[in-house]
Design a protein around this motif. Structure first.
Motif, mmCIF file in Angstrom:
data_model
loop_
_atom_site.group_PDB
_atom_site.id
_atom_site.type_symbol
_atom_site.label_atom_id
_atom_site.label_comp_id
_atom_site.label_asym_id
_atom_site.label_seq_id
_atom_site.Cartn_x
_atom_site.Cartn_y
_atom_site.Cartn_z
ATOM 1 N N ASP A 112 -13.324 1.786 3.784
ATOM 2 C CA ASP A 112 -13.765 1.701 5.176
ATOM 3 C C ASP A 112 -12.652 2.136 6.130
ATOM 4 O OD1 ASP A 112 -15.531 1.223 7.252
ATOM 5 O OD2 ASP A 112 -14.900 -0.856 7.488
ATOM 6 N N ILE A 113 -12.129 3.322 5.882
ATOM 7 C CA ILE A 113 -11.041 3.841 6.705
ATOM 8 C C ILE A 113 -11.638 4.598 7.880
ATOM 9 C CG2 ILE A 113 -9.061 5.392 6.758
ATOM 10 C CD1 ILE A 113 -8.608 4.547 3.837
ATOM 11 N N THR A 114 -11.675 3.917 9.017
ATOM 12 C CA THR A 114 -12.183 4.513 10.242
ATOM 13 C C THR A 114 -11.069 4.708 11.250
ATOM 14 O OG1 THR A 114 -12.800 2.312 11.003
ATOM 15 C CG2 THR A 114 -14.519 3.623 9.970
ATOM 16 N N LEU A 115 -10.015 3.918 11.152
ATOM 17 C CA LEU A 115 -8.847 4.051 12.018
ATOM 18 C C LEU A 115 -7.678 4.574 11.187
ATOM 19 C CD1 LEU A 115 -9.119 0.620 13.858
ATOM 20 C CD2 LEU A 115 -9.823 2.844 14.727
ATOM 21 N N ILE A 116 -6.925 5.517 11.766
ATOM 22 C CA ILE A 116 -5.765 6.043 11.039
ATOM 23 C C ILE A 116 -4.518 5.812 11.873
ATOM 24 C CG2 ILE A 116 -7.045 7.738 9.694
ATOM 25 C CD1 ILE A 116 -5.974 9.839 11.688
ATOM 26 N N PRO A 117 -3.389 5.668 11.246
ATOM 27 C CA PRO A 117 -3.180 5.614 9.812
ATOM 28 C C PRO A 117 -3.586 4.265 9.226
ATOM 29 C CG PRO A 117 -1.104 5.281 10.949
ATOM 30 C CD PRO A 117 -2.130 5.557 12.004
ATOM 31 N N ASP B 105 -9.239 -7.760 8.909
ATOM 32 C CA ASP B 105 -9.289 -6.908 7.723
ATOM 33 C C ASP B 105 -8.062 -7.154 6.850
ATOM 34 O OD1 ASP B 105 -9.789 -4.977 5.870
ATOM 35 O OD2 ASP B 105 -9.770 -3.295 7.273
ATOM 36 N N HIS B 106 -8.273 -7.718 5.663
ATOM 37 C CA HIS B 106 -7.170 -7.999 4.753
ATOM 38 C C HIS B 106 -6.948 -6.868 3.746
ATOM 39 C CE1 HIS B 106 -7.170 -11.892 6.472
ATOM 40 N NE2 HIS B 106 -8.131 -12.408 5.738
ATOM 41 N N THR B 107 -7.818 -5.869 3.744
ATOM 42 C CA THR B 107 -7.789 -4.861 2.695
ATOM 43 C C THR B 107 -6.777 -3.751 2.926
ATOM 44 O OG1 THR B 107 -9.545 -3.594 3.746
ATOM 45 C CG2 THR B 107 -10.205 -5.258 2.119
ATOM 46 N N LYS B 108 -6.313 -3.599 4.159
ATOM 47 C CA LYS B 108 -5.397 -2.503 4.469
ATOM 48 C C LYS B 108 -4.578 -2.839 5.713
ATOM 49 C CE LYS B 108 -9.302 -0.188 6.626
ATOM 50 N NZ LYS B 108 -10.310 -1.091 6.121
ATOM 51 N N TRP B 109 -3.502 -2.096 5.903
ATOM 52 C CA TRP B 109 -2.673 -2.216 7.104
ATOM 53 C C TRP B 109 -3.083 -1.072 8.018
ATOM 54 C CZ3 TRP B 109 1.051 -5.663 8.680
ATOM 55 C CH2 TRP B 109 1.812 -5.291 9.781
ATOM 56 N N ILE B 110 -3.529 -1.391 9.204
ATOM 57 C CA ILE B 110 -3.964 -0.358 10.147
ATOM 58 C C ILE B 110 -2.883 -0.164 11.191
ATOM 59 C CG2 ILE B 110 -5.688 0.284 11.868
ATOM 60 C CD1 ILE B 110 -7.707 -1.310 10.220
ATOM 61 N N GLY B 111 -2.497 1.087 11.404
ATOM 62 C CA GLY B 111 -1.460 1.413 12.381
ATOM 63 C C GLY B 111 -0.121 1.626 11.699
ATOM 64 N N THR B 112 0.915 1.660 12.522
ATOM 65 C CA THR B 112 2.260 1.891 11.998
ATOM 66 C C THR B 112 3.055 0.598 12.012
ATOM 67 O OG1 THR B 112 4.189 3.335 12.160
ATOM 68 C CG2 THR B 112 3.238 2.551 14.229
ATOM 69 N N PHE B 113 4.203 0.649 11.421
ATOM 70 C CA PHE B 113 5.120 -0.486 11.443
ATOM 71 C C PHE B 113 6.096 -0.282 12.592
ATOM 72 C CE2 PHE B 113 3.506 -0.243 7.166
ATOM 73 C CZ PHE B 113 3.292 -1.566 6.821
#
Length: 151
Positions: free
Chosen positions: A76-81, A100-108
């Motif tokens: 469900d990658i709708t926002l990048i990165p 959302d626990h499945t991915k990190w959205i955005g930058t560090f």
């Protein structure tokens, strides 16, 4: 675009790297090489490669590649990165206080934040956990809102 990091454009390449990365965290950054935020994240990732090389591997995934759309839909990658983590072919999740626990959205925010997150995932994975708690303070975690369509 990062020349230090491997860029994957085919489903077969992504399948292979997920399956073949053993006893290391696999970090997959889904995004575009032309996006400013993706380039910012790529800079942090490329500077961190050496520091995390003992316990992690990093690769970039081109979200615009036709074959990669299978993964874009699955995660469900709708926002990048969007950054997805794996350990021994298991999808690792992280509770960062977002929906959302499945991915990190955005930058560090900085290189050390990325290293801390990958290290927390590695330590949790070595203990057999599939979900870990984010080690970063809430002010350094990107905020976003999930919008649900067609419910």
């Amino acid at each position: 675009m990062s020349y230090v990091l491997t860029t994957l454009t085919k489903k077969r390449e992504v399948d292979s790297i997920i399956r073949d990365t053993i006893d290391n965290v696999l970090v997959l950054r889904f995004g575009r090489s032309s996006d400013a935020v993706c380039l910012q994240l790529d800079d942090i990732l490329s500077k961190s490669v050496r520091d995390v090389s003992k316990f992690a591997s990093i690769a970039l995934v081109d979200i615009d590649a036709e074959e990669i759309q299978v993964y874009a839909k699955y995660f469900d990658i709708t926002l990048i990165p969007s950054t997805v983590f794996f350990f021994n072919a298991h999808h690792m999740k992280m509770d960062s206080g977002t929906a959302d626990h499945t991915k990190w959205i955005g930058t560090f925010h900085r290189k050390q934040d990325f290293i801390d997150v990958v290290e927390a995932i590695y330590r949790g994975a070595m203990k057999g956990k599939l979900i870990v708690t984010c080690p970063l303070p809430p002010e350094r975690i990107p905020k976003f809102e999930l919008l649900y369509k067609d419910l």
